[in-house]
Design a protein around this motif. Structure first.
Motif, PDB file in Angstrom:
ATOM      1  N   LEU A  74       0.812  -1.061  -0.249  1.00 29.26           N
ATOM      2  CA  LEU A  74       0.127  -0.144   0.235  1.00 29.26           C
ATOM      3  C   LEU A  74       1.296   1.702  -0.051  1.00 29.26           C
ATOM      4  CD1 LEU A  74      -3.157   1.600   0.364  1.00 29.26           C
ATOM      5  CD2 LEU A  74      -2.647   1.099   2.799  1.00 29.26           C
ATOM      6  N   GLY A  75       1.698   1.597   1.033  1.00 25.94           N
ATOM      7  CA  GLY A  75       2.714   2.494   0.643  1.00 25.94           C
ATOM      8  C   GLY A  75       3.352   2.558  -0.630  1.00 25.94           C
ATOM      9  N   PHE A  76       4.107   1.534  -1.180  1.00 24.03           N
ATOM     10  CA  PHE A  76       4.592   1.908  -2.360  1.00 24.03           C
ATOM     11  C   PHE A  76       3.665   2.183  -3.688  1.00 24.03           C
ATOM     12  CE2 PHE A  76       6.048   0.367  -7.267  1.00 24.03           C
ATOM     13  CZ  PHE A  76       7.175   0.517  -6.522  1.00 24.03           C
ATOM     14  N   ILE A  77       2.018   1.316  -3.863  1.00 23.77           N
ATOM     15  CA  ILE A  77       1.403   2.569  -4.429  1.00 23.77           C
ATOM     16  C   ILE A  77       1.242   3.760  -4.274  1.00 23.77           C
ATOM     17  CG2 ILE A  77      -1.073   2.305  -5.448  1.00 23.77           C
ATOM     18  CD1 ILE A  77      -0.721  -0.797  -5.035  1.00 23.77           C
ATOM     19  N   ALA A  78       1.544   4.211  -3.051  1.00 24.14           N
ATOM     20  CA  ALA A  78       0.934   5.453  -2.755  1.00 24.14           C
ATOM     21  C   ALA A  78       2.339   6.377  -2.757  1.00 24.14           C
ATOM     22  CB  ALA A  78       0.930   5.740  -0.792  1.00 24.14           C
ATOM     23  N   GLY A  79       2.975   5.807  -3.253  1.00 21.28           N
ATOM     24  CA  GLY A  79       4.833   6.406  -3.527  1.00 21.28           C
ATOM     25  C   GLY A  79       4.808   6.553  -5.204  1.00 21.28           C
ATOM     26  N   ALA A  80       4.264   5.921  -5.411  1.00 19.89           N
ATOM     27  CA  ALA A  80       4.603   6.214  -6.749  1.00 19.89           C
ATOM     28  C   ALA A  80       3.433   6.491  -7.122  1.00 19.89           C
ATOM     29  CB  ALA A  80       4.126   4.457  -7.401  1.00 19.89           C
ATOM     30  N   ILE A  81       2.353   7.059  -7.089  1.00 27.61           N
ATOM     31  CA  ILE A  81       1.285   7.712  -7.226  1.00 27.61           C
ATOM     32  C   ILE A  81       1.515   9.556  -7.295  1.00 27.61           C
ATOM     33  CG2 ILE A  81      -0.847   8.812  -6.622  1.00 27.61           C
ATOM     34  CD1 ILE A  81      -1.717   6.879  -5.845  1.00 27.61           C
ATOM     35  N   SER A  82       2.595   9.507  -5.608  1.00 25.55           N
ATOM     36  CA  SER A  82       3.095  10.979  -5.303  1.00 25.55           C
ATOM     37  C   SER A  82       4.525  11.711  -6.233  1.00 25.55           C
ATOM     38  CB  SER A  82       3.101  10.918  -3.953  1.00 25.55           C
ATOM     39  OG  SER A  82       4.420  10.489  -4.128  1.00 25.55           O
ATOM     40  N   SER A  83       4.913  10.185  -6.529  1.00 23.84           N
ATOM     41  CA  SER A  83       6.631  10.860  -7.656  1.00 23.84           C
ATOM     42  C   SER A  83       6.076  11.245  -8.709  1.00 23.84           C
ATOM     43  CB  SER A  83       6.806   9.323  -7.676  1.00 23.84           C
ATOM     44  OG  SER A  83       7.028   8.308  -8.698  1.00 23.84           O
ATOM     45  N   ASN A  84       5.242  11.435  -9.316  1.00 24.87           N
ATOM     46  CA  ASN A  84       4.697  11.733 -10.599  1.00 24.87           C
ATOM     47  C   ASN A  84       3.285  12.499 -10.512  1.00 24.87           C
ATOM     48  OD1 ASN A  84       5.151  13.062 -13.391  1.00 24.87           O
ATOM     49  ND2 ASN A  84       6.360  10.724 -13.669  1.00 24.87           N
ATOM     50  N   PRO A  85       3.751  13.449 -10.219  1.00 20.53           N
ATOM     51  CA  PRO A  85       2.223  14.176 -10.070  1.00 20.53           C
ATOM     52  C   PRO A  85       1.372  14.336 -11.561  1.00 20.53           C
ATOM     53  CG  PRO A  85       3.669  15.485  -8.942  1.00 20.53           C
ATOM     54  CD  PRO A  85       4.405  14.462  -9.643  1.00 20.53           C
ATOM     55  N   ALA A  86       1.679  14.429 -12.532  1.00 16.94           N
ATOM     56  CA  ALA A  86       1.329  15.006 -13.504  1.00 16.94           C
ATOM     57  C   ALA A  86       1.105  13.740 -14.320  1.00 16.94           C
ATOM     58  CB  ALA A  86       2.849  14.929 -14.764  1.00 16.94           C
ATOM     59  N   LYS A  87       0.931  12.091 -13.775  1.00 19.56           N
ATOM     60  CA  LYS A  87       0.990  11.573 -14.496  1.00 19.56           C
ATOM     61  C   LYS A  87       0.279  10.151 -13.745  1.00 19.56           C
ATOM     62  CE  LYS A  87       4.495  10.399 -17.818  1.00 19.56           C
ATOM     63  NZ  LYS A  87       4.869   9.648 -19.061  1.00 19.56           N
ATOM     64  N   ALA A  88      -0.041  11.196 -12.368  1.00 17.33           N
ATOM     65  CA  ALA A  88      -0.585  10.585 -11.285  1.00 17.33           C
ATOM     66  C   ALA A  88      -2.014   9.911 -11.734  1.00 17.33           C
ATOM     67  CB  ALA A  88      -0.956  11.161 -10.344  1.00 17.33           C
ATOM     68  N   GLU A  89      -3.506  10.307 -12.606  1.00 24.86           N
ATOM     69  CA  GLU A  89      -4.500  10.193 -12.846  1.00 24.86           C
ATOM     70  C   GLU A  89      -3.982   8.759 -13.735  1.00 24.86           C
ATOM     71  OE1 GLU A  89      -8.602  11.491 -15.005  1.00 24.86           O
ATOM     72  OE2 GLU A  89      -7.195  13.035 -14.495  1.00 24.86           O
ATOM     73  N   GLN A  90      -2.922   9.036 -14.089  1.00 26.75           N
ATOM     74  CA  GLN A  90      -3.214   7.895 -15.621  1.00 26.75           C
ATOM     75  C   GLN A  90      -2.561   6.692 -15.151  1.00 26.75           C
ATOM     76  OE1 GLN A  90      -0.216   9.050 -18.596  1.00 26.75           O
ATOM     77  NE2 GLN A  90      -0.280   7.376 -19.063  1.00 26.75           N
ATOM     78  N   TYR A 199       8.894   4.618   1.166  1.00 25.58           N
ATOM     79  CA  TYR A 199      10.363   4.906   0.905  1.00 25.58           C
ATOM     80  C   TYR A 199      10.719   4.122  -0.274  1.00 25.58           C
ATOM     81  CZ  TYR A 199      15.367   4.592   1.730  1.00 25.58           C
ATOM     82  OH  TYR A 199      16.564   5.315   1.622  1.00 25.58           O
ATOM     83  N   PHE A 200      10.508   3.231  -0.144  1.00 24.68           N
ATOM     84  CA  PHE A 200      11.022   2.448  -1.503  1.00 24.68           C
ATOM     85  C   PHE A 200      11.155   3.254  -3.005  1.00 24.68           C
ATOM     86  CE2 PHE A 200      10.749  -1.390   1.671  1.00 24.68           C
ATOM     87  CZ  PHE A 200      12.245  -1.127   2.311  1.00 24.68           C
ATOM     88  N   ALA A 201       9.858   3.401  -3.061  1.00 22.95           N
ATOM     89  CA  ALA A 201       8.580   3.662  -4.337  1.00 22.95           C
ATOM     90  C   ALA A 201       9.763   5.381  -4.452  1.00 22.95           C
ATOM     91  CB  ALA A 201       6.844   4.056  -3.944  1.00 22.95           C
ATOM     92  N   THR A 202       9.971   6.097  -3.467  1.00 27.27           N
ATOM     93  CA  THR A 202      10.063   7.556  -3.856  1.00 27.27           C
ATOM     94  C   THR A 202      11.377   8.120  -3.151  1.00 27.27           C
ATOM     95  OG1 THR A 202       9.365   8.165  -1.288  1.00 27.27           O
ATOM     96  CG2 THR A 202       8.114   8.242  -2.958  1.00 27.27           C
ATOM     97  N   GLY A 203      12.385   7.173  -1.865  1.00 22.18           N
ATOM     98  CA  GLY A 203      13.539   8.076  -1.643  1.00 22.18           C
ATOM     99  C   GLY A 203      13.260   8.728  -0.874  1.00 22.18           C
ATOM    100  N   SER A 204      11.951   9.129  -0.529  1.00 21.20           N
ATOM    101  CA  SER A 204      11.798  10.725   0.274  1.00 21.20           C
ATOM    102  C   SER A 204      12.019  10.209   2.239  1.00 21.20           C
ATOM    103  CB  SER A 204      10.516  10.964   0.261  1.00 21.20           C
ATOM    104  OG  SER A 204       9.973  12.198   1.101  1.00 21.20           O
ATOM    105  N   ARG A 205      12.542  11.244   2.607  1.00 20.96           N
ATOM    106  CA  ARG A 205      13.121  11.517   3.635  1.00 20.96           C
ATOM    107  C   ARG A 205      12.394  12.020   4.500  1.00 20.96           C
ATOM    108  NH1 ARG A 205      16.987   8.855   2.287  1.00 20.96           N
ATOM    109  NH2 ARG A 205      19.191   9.621   1.411  1.00 20.96           N
ATOM    110  N   VAL A 206      11.037  12.390   3.578  1.00 23.35           N
ATOM    111  CA  VAL A 206       9.855  12.572   4.928  1.00 23.35           C
ATOM    112  C   VAL A 206       8.787  11.376   5.427  1.00 23.35           C
ATOM    113  CG1 VAL A 206       7.233  12.840   5.099  1.00 23.35           C
ATOM    114  CG2 VAL A 206       8.936  14.204   3.858  1.00 23.35           C
ATOM    115  N   PRO A 207       8.913  10.052   4.870  1.00 26.18           N
ATOM    116  CA  PRO A 207       8.781   8.753   6.325  1.00 26.18           C
ATOM    117  C   PRO A 207       9.877   8.450   6.560  1.00 26.18           C
ATOM    118  CG  PRO A 207       9.405   8.418   3.520  1.00 26.18           C
ATOM    119  CD  PRO A 207       9.339   9.350   3.978  1.00 26.18           C
TER     120      PRO A 207
END
Length: 351
Positions: A74-90, A199-207
């Motif tokens: 679930l976290g990976f899918i959420a991160g993948a959605i956030s990683s590319n806002p321009a293509k999130a809906e697609q 984190y695995f989807a984005t590499g973001s330091r926030v999580p």
């Protein structure tokens, strides 16, 4: 010319093999292992084009059958959605059709994505999930918190609140037992797994920052939940830092900035990662659980407290069980209730 032609043929073969590796058409049991390893390595080599195929494998493999054990995905899918806002809906539209009983995954992933415009995205895909209207409305209205808005722990009532309750309640009225649906990081271990997946989807330091905030609970003797989650936070940080140099460097820099209750357990994480002494972290956690088992919590020192909790209340989630060595590969994960272990019983087997 011939060499170029051969190179093009080889390139095409490699691309086809990669597509098959994460495609839903191959055996679900085999493909799930490939996807797990792919997810773990995703942050170092993002492969956005294959996210839809990987997610379809997860649904096809019934990964979300038990929500408490599917946090990593679930976290990976959420991160993948956030990683590319321009293509999130697609990207979200590419996940459909989704089994009706698992549409909650899409709803929660959108809400947890952290996209600035996640509400608008939710409204756009809502017609595809009419059976999740209540859940969707809960997130849109703010009744249900997003991932980063979930509190670390519920605020405890102060002395005046307790006194007010004592004076206003009828002492002879039988107290009704109500289901507690409040959510916090201190009481829901699967949230730790969701942070790792993000984190695995984005590499973001926030999580990672959120996980670091849980470290003081590894020293807690107040509740089993906090001790469990704090110990898992400490162990997973150390475990993944061993294999992730950038994460290890970040935690080392963070150590210089931290103070108070966070500093000591974070120092233990950094030292364990630098020296690859994960066994020491696990041994300390085992000792803490044993002490709590014997003495009970600081708040309620009696054996009834431990006995009433039961092993089931301490079920490990995906990343947590994996980091403790349940599975040896990449981003290991436990799927299904039969594979899920209680923290106490699992640690006892390690001794």
């Amino acid at each position: 010319m011939r060499a170029i032609a051969l190179a093009l043929i080889a390139c095409t073969f490699v691309q086809s093999a990669l597509a098959a590796a994460v495609g839903p058409e191959i055996d679900p049991g085999a493909s799930l292992g490939v996807v797990q390893n792919w997810i773990y390595n995703y942050r170092t080599k993002p492969d956005y084009a294959h996210v839809p195929a990987a997610v379809r494998v997860l649904f096809h493999s019934q990964t979300f059958k038990e929500p408490e054990n599917s946090g990593i995905y679930l976290g990976f899918i959420a991160g993948a959605i956030s990683s590319n806002p321009a293509k999130a809906e697609q990207l979200v539209n590419s996940f459909f059709p989704v089994p009706p009983e698992e549409e909650w995954v899409i709803v929660r992933a959108i809400a947890y994505s952290g996209l600035p415009d996640w509400r608008n995205l939710m409204r756009k895909v809502a017609p595809k999930m009419p059976g999740r209207r209540v859940m969707i409305d809960g997130y849109l209205s703010g009744a249900q918190p997003t991932l980063m808005d979930i509190p670390l722990e519920e605020a405890k009532p102060g002395m005046m609140d307790k006194l007010r309750g004592t004076l206003t309640q009828n002492p002879f009225k039988k107290e009704e037992r109500k289901l507690d649906t409040r959510i916090s990081y201190a009481t829901h271990q699967d949230l730790l797994d969701i942070l790792w997946g993000y984190y695995f989807a984005t590499g973001s330091r926030v999580p990672i920052q959120r996980i670091v905030q849980m470290l003081p609970w590894s020293k807690s003797r107040d509740t089993v939940d906090k001790l469990t989650i704090g110990s898992m936070a400490r162990y997973t940080l150390a475990s993944y830092s061993v294999r992730d140099a950038s994460l290890r460097d970040y935690l080392r820099d963070e150590l210089a900035r931290q103070s108070g209750p966070v500093k000591e357990p974070l120092r233990e994480v950094v030292e364990a990662a630098d020296t690859v002494q994960l066994g020491a972290v696990r041994k300390d956690a085992v000792a803490a659980v044993e002490e709590l088992k014997t003495r009970g919590s600081d708040a309620r020192r009696n054996m009834d407290f431990w006995g009433q909790l039961g092993v089931g209340a301490l079920a490990l989630g995906c990343v947590s069980a994996a980091a403790l060595g349940q599975v040896a590969v990449g981003i290991p994960c436990v799927i299904g209730g039969s594979a899920s272990q209680g923290l106490l019983s699992f640690w006892e087997k390690q001794q």
